[in-house]
Structures are given as C-alpha cells and as structure tokens.
Design a protein around this motif. Sequence first.
Motif, PDB file in Angstrom:
ATOM      1  N   GLY A 148       0.859  18.978 -33.831  1.00  0.00           N
ATOM      2  CA  GLY A 148       1.253  20.078 -34.716  1.00  0.00           C
ATOM      3  C   GLY A 148       0.047  20.738 -35.357  1.00  0.00           C
ATOM      4  O   GLY A 148       0.001  21.966 -35.501  1.00  0.00           O
ATOM      5  N   TRP A 149      -0.929  19.920 -35.758  1.00  0.00           N
ATOM      6  CA  TRP A 149      -2.162  20.497 -36.301  1.00  0.00           C
ATOM      7  C   TRP A 149      -2.859  21.347 -35.238  1.00  0.00           C
ATOM      8  O   TRP A 149      -3.371  22.435 -35.532  1.00  0.00           O
ATOM      9  N   SER A 199      -2.846  28.819 -33.284  1.00  0.00           N
ATOM     10  CA  SER A 199      -2.232  30.042 -33.809  1.00  0.00           C
ATOM     11  C   SER A 199      -3.234  30.854 -34.621  1.00  0.00           C
ATOM     12  O   SER A 199      -3.293  32.084 -34.506  1.00  0.00           O
ATOM     13  N   LEU A 200      -4.039  30.170 -35.446  1.00  0.00           N
ATOM     14  CA  LEU A 200      -5.069  30.873 -36.212  1.00  0.00           C
ATOM     15  C   LEU A 200      -6.070  31.553 -35.285  1.00  0.00           C
ATOM     16  O   LEU A 200      -6.463  32.702 -35.498  1.00  0.00           O
ATOM     17  N   ALA A 204      -3.713  28.354 -24.082  1.00  0.00           N
ATOM     18  CA  ALA A 204      -2.402  27.863 -23.674  1.00  0.00           C
ATOM     19  C   ALA A 204      -2.121  26.519 -24.323  1.00  0.00           C
ATOM     20  O   ALA A 204      -3.024  25.686 -24.500  1.00  0.00           O
ATOM     21  N   ALA A 205      -0.881  26.303 -24.680  1.00  0.00           N
ATOM     22  CA  ALA A 205      -0.488  25.036 -25.302  1.00  0.00           C
ATOM     23  C   ALA A 205      -0.447  23.936 -24.244  1.00  0.00           C
ATOM     24  O   ALA A 205      -0.052  24.174 -23.101  1.00  0.00           O
ATOM     25  N   PRO A 206      -0.874  22.722 -24.595  1.00  0.00           N
ATOM     26  CA  PRO A 206      -0.767  21.605 -23.641  1.00  0.00           C
ATOM     27  C   PRO A 206       0.681  21.324 -23.291  1.00  0.00           C
ATOM     28  O   PRO A 206       1.615  21.757 -23.972  1.00  0.00           O
ATOM     29  N   ALA A 207       0.869  20.607 -22.217  1.00  0.00           N
ATOM     30  CA  ALA A 207       2.220  20.239 -21.804  1.00  0.00           C
ATOM     31  C   ALA A 207       2.884  19.415 -22.900  1.00  0.00           C
ATOM     32  O   ALA A 207       2.233  18.584 -23.538  1.00  0.00           O
ATOM     33  N   VAL A 266       5.369   3.204 -26.479  1.00  0.00           N
ATOM     34  CA  VAL A 266       4.346   2.970 -27.500  1.00  0.00           C
ATOM     35  C   VAL A 266       2.960   3.254 -26.947  1.00  0.00           C
ATOM     36  O   VAL A 266       2.117   3.896 -27.598  1.00  0.00           O
ATOM     37  N   GLY A 267       2.698   2.781 -25.733  1.00  0.00           N
ATOM     38  CA  GLY A 267       1.393   3.018 -25.126  1.00  0.00           C
ATOM     39  C   GLY A 267       1.108   4.493 -24.904  1.00  0.00           C
ATOM     40  O   GLY A 267      -0.015   4.962 -25.142  1.00  0.00           O
ATOM     41  N   SER A 268       2.120   5.247 -24.460  1.00  0.00           N
ATOM     42  CA  SER A 268       1.904   6.679 -24.220  1.00  0.00           C
ATOM     43  C   SER A 268       1.700   7.441 -25.521  1.00  0.00           C
ATOM     44  O   SER A 268       0.925   8.403 -25.569  1.00  0.00           O
ATOM     45  N   MET A 269       2.358   7.000 -26.599  1.00  0.00           N
ATOM     46  CA  MET A 269       2.185   7.659 -27.893  1.00  0.00           C
ATOM     47  C   MET A 269       0.797   7.390 -28.461  1.00  0.00           C
ATOM     48  O   MET A 269       0.092   8.305 -28.906  1.00  0.00           O
ATOM     49  N   LEU A 270       0.381   6.127 -28.427  1.00  0.00           N
ATOM     50  CA  LEU A 270      -0.937   5.785 -28.960  1.00  0.00           C
ATOM     51  C   LEU A 270      -2.064   6.372 -28.114  1.00  0.00           C
ATOM     52  O   LEU A 270      -3.139   6.686 -28.627  1.00  0.00           O
ATOM     53  N   GLY A 271      -1.834   6.505 -26.835  1.00  0.00           N
ATOM     54  CA  GLY A 271      -2.866   7.026 -25.951  1.00  0.00           C
ATOM     55  C   GLY A 271      -2.723   8.489 -25.616  1.00  0.00           C
ATOM     56  O   GLY A 271      -3.315   8.952 -24.630  1.00  0.00           O
ATOM     57  N   ASP A 272      -1.945   9.229 -26.402  1.00  0.00           N
ATOM     58  CA  ASP A 272      -1.741  10.651 -26.120  1.00  0.00           C
ATOM     59  C   ASP A 272      -3.062  11.410 -26.234  1.00  0.00           C
ATOM     60  O   ASP A 272      -3.619  11.564 -27.333  1.00  0.00           O
ATOM     61  N   ALA A 273      -3.566  11.864 -25.102  1.00  0.00           N
ATOM     62  CA  ALA A 273      -4.873  12.529 -25.085  1.00  0.00           C
ATOM     63  C   ALA A 273      -4.858  13.817 -25.890  1.00  0.00           C
ATOM     64  O   ALA A 273      -5.839  14.143 -26.577  1.00  0.00           O
ATOM     65  N   THR A 274      -3.765  14.551 -25.838  1.00  0.00           N
ATOM     66  CA  THR A 274      -3.684  15.805 -26.585  1.00  0.00           C
ATOM     67  C   THR A 274      -3.799  15.565 -28.083  1.00  0.00           C
ATOM     68  O   THR A 274      -4.501  16.291 -28.802  1.00  0.00           O
TER      69      THR A 274
END
Length: 461
Positions: free
Chosen positions: A85-86, A92-93, A103-106, A118-126
């Motif tokens: 979100g940040w 946007s700014l 472009a926004a990431p997937a 849990v692993g995908s959330m903690l390791g979210d590269a974006t």
Amino acid sequence: MTSMTVDRRTAGTAAPGRTARPGPHFLTAPLASRTWREQGYLALVLLLAPFAFTYTIFTVSFTAGVAITVAGLFVAGAVVLGARGWGAAYRSLARELLDVDVAAPAPYERPRGFWRAVGSMLGDATGWRALLFMFLALPLSAVSFIVSVTFLATGLGGLTYWFWYRFLPEQPGADGELHRGAQFGSSYFLDTPPRLALAALIGLVVILCWPWITRTFTMLFRALTRGLLSPTRASLRVAELERSRTGTVDDADARLRSIERDLHDGTQARLVAVAMQLGEAREQLLDGGDVREAAELVDTAHSSTKEALTELRELARGIHPPALDSGLTVALETLAARSALPVHVDVDPGVESEGRLAPALESIAYFSVAELVTNAAKHARATGVYVLVEPVGDTVRIRVRDDGRGGATVVPPDGSGLRSGLAGLAERVHSVDGTFDLSSPVGGPTVVTVLLPTSGSSGRA
C-alpha cells in the motif's frame, strides 16, 4: 505508417493518454509548473518519510521478534504485505507530480496451505522492495528538501534584498557609522547600490539554479521508483506466461468444442444417415423388394460416405496438416496451391536444417501463415500475398505481406474466452515465447512479422 506491436515484453510504463511534458527553458524554469510540482513532491515525500521509515523499522523488528511464534509470523507477513500500500501511494505521487507512471506489480495471490501462505507473505518481494524504498526515502527526502528549499530561499532573498534590507536593525561598523543590512566581516555591509545590485545578481543566479538542483533530486526519486516500486522482469514474465497459458487453454478448449460440434452436426449425422440407408437397402433385398430402389439407396450411401470422408480429412487437416509430415516448405507450398489468392512462398533452406523448428513450432508457423492468407483473401481485398520464412539468429522469422486495403488491428478478447483472428494468432505465438508484430496502415500494405524461437533457444527463454 501505422504500426502495432504485440509482444510479451511490451509492458509500458506510460499511462494511456499521458504524454511526456517537454522540459522548461533555463530562464523560465523557476516559473514552470513542472518545477513547482517537483518541489511539491519533495515536500510531500518528506512529510510521509518519517511514517514510512517507522513502518519499515517496525516491520523488520517485529518480524525478528515474533519469528518464534506461528501466529506472529502470520501477522508479520501481513505487515510485509502492507508495504504494498505504501508503494502504491508513492507510485501515485510520482505519477501525478513527476510524470512517472510505473506499472503496479502483480497482485498478491495467496497459495493454498498455511505454511506456504506464511512463507509467501514473509517473502513477498514486492513488499520488501517497497520497504527498501521507504528506508531510503527518509535520508534522501530530508537532504533533497533542505538543499532545494535553501536554494529557493537564498535566491528569493537575494532578489528582494534591496527592499527588505532597510528593515534590519542598525549595526555599528568599523568606520564608526551605523549600517543597515547583512554584515560580512567587521566592516562589509550590503547597503550601497552596487552591493544591492550584486546581491540581486547572486539571487538571480541562485534562483535560476534552483530548478535544476530540485530536478537532480527528483531524478533520484524517479530512479528509485522505477527500480524498487515497479514490477520485476521476472514477475512480468510470470504474469505474461500465466496469461498466455490461460489463453492457450481457452483456445484449445474452444477448438475442441468446435471439432465436437463439426463431428456431431456434420460427420456423425451423415454417417447415421448412411447406416439408415444401408439398413433400408438390406431390408429390401432380404424381403425381395425392388432391386433398383435398393441400388439407389446403396449409391446414395456411397456418396454420403465419400462426403463424410472429405469432412474428416478437413477436420484432420485443421488439427495437423498431413503436408507438415514432409516439412514446413512442402506444407506452405501446398497451402499456397490451395489458396484462392496467388501466394508466393520463399522458405530459406536453413529453416529446416538440423531440426531447427520443433514440430509444435512448425505447426504454429503453418497455421499462422494459413490464418494470415485467409484474412488477406476474406477481408483485405488483396490480389496477392508474399510469404518469407528465414532464420534470424536464434529465431525463425515469418513475414507475410499482402497488397490489400490495410487497416487491420488486433482486437482483444471480449471476455467470452474466445480469441478470434489476429488476437488468437498473437496469443498462440506468445504461448511459445514468440513475438507478433502487425503493421497495417489504411490503404495497405499489411505486413505481419512473427518470430518463433528455435529448438535450441526455446529452452533458454
């Protein structure tokens, strides 16, 4: 010439309808709206930076602190995802104030299974890339805003010094007299006309330099935004492959349904009629009926059988042309001979040397040419088609040119799952890591270029 390129690598960063604004002239830059928008960006980023930095530090420390608890890891993963979100706010700014439309990431897709989620959330590269941007934004925004505002204030102060210096308190100088104005050393005061003019000149120079100082810092933010808040090449590739896979599956399903309808409504119905005719002829012969009428029934059944065989051959040719068993060159020459238009085929011998194209790619090449020749005959009002197939590095280039009226476009899918015409062809080409380029100005000619990977390069894609 109108040119349209449909390519998996086309992931533009420019917003539709947004055009790059030309840079202001050096002398008018302080008054340009772009300069003030960039200064506003630096101010807003500075306001956000402390909160974003705090969020970053909290995310790292909280994740490290709750790593020993299962529930805590899930919450920490949610906090990492919150950095997306940040990132959206900073994009946007940049889009509104810096004319940088990244472009926004997937979007995040939660996998099945608790531990995988849990692993995908903690390791979210974006999320982590957005956190890195937020970490760097605090020192950069502080330095950039302070330096930029210092230049702006100094420039404005120098330009207007001749007016407001008289309101400064009097100070005794080394000459024993009282002076008003800025003091440098023990006896140098800016209170004489030449010195007032010098202050104004210095202020003018500084104010003219201010926009470019500001632009230098915003260029750093532009680079950070593109580098950390945009989709990675790998994520774009994965998203494109997923879209291509979905399109290929939909096309295959539509094709199977079409074959099913053709078999059910055409060939199957004709074979049922043949069976009924032969059955009626047999009954007449067994019952001692009219032999001539029985012969007519057999003759009708024979004709219907030959028509059914013709339909089956057409269906089989649509699945895999038998001519491809003899190579792409023979298949394309056969296609040209059967076309309603004069078609000139030029295939470089190197295309088929050493198994350059895999059988699946040969099939795509054939059907691409067949679709384009059919379009030229049905829609373009062309009088001839030229087909060129040649090796180009690690690819095979297929170029189809007709002399029709032009104006062809790639119409995106309508949401029904069916892709017809050029859109379906482009989707099929993309599904094997190829590229599809269409140039079709009104009035013609229409030139379609397809690049297919060779057997040796497809494994490296």
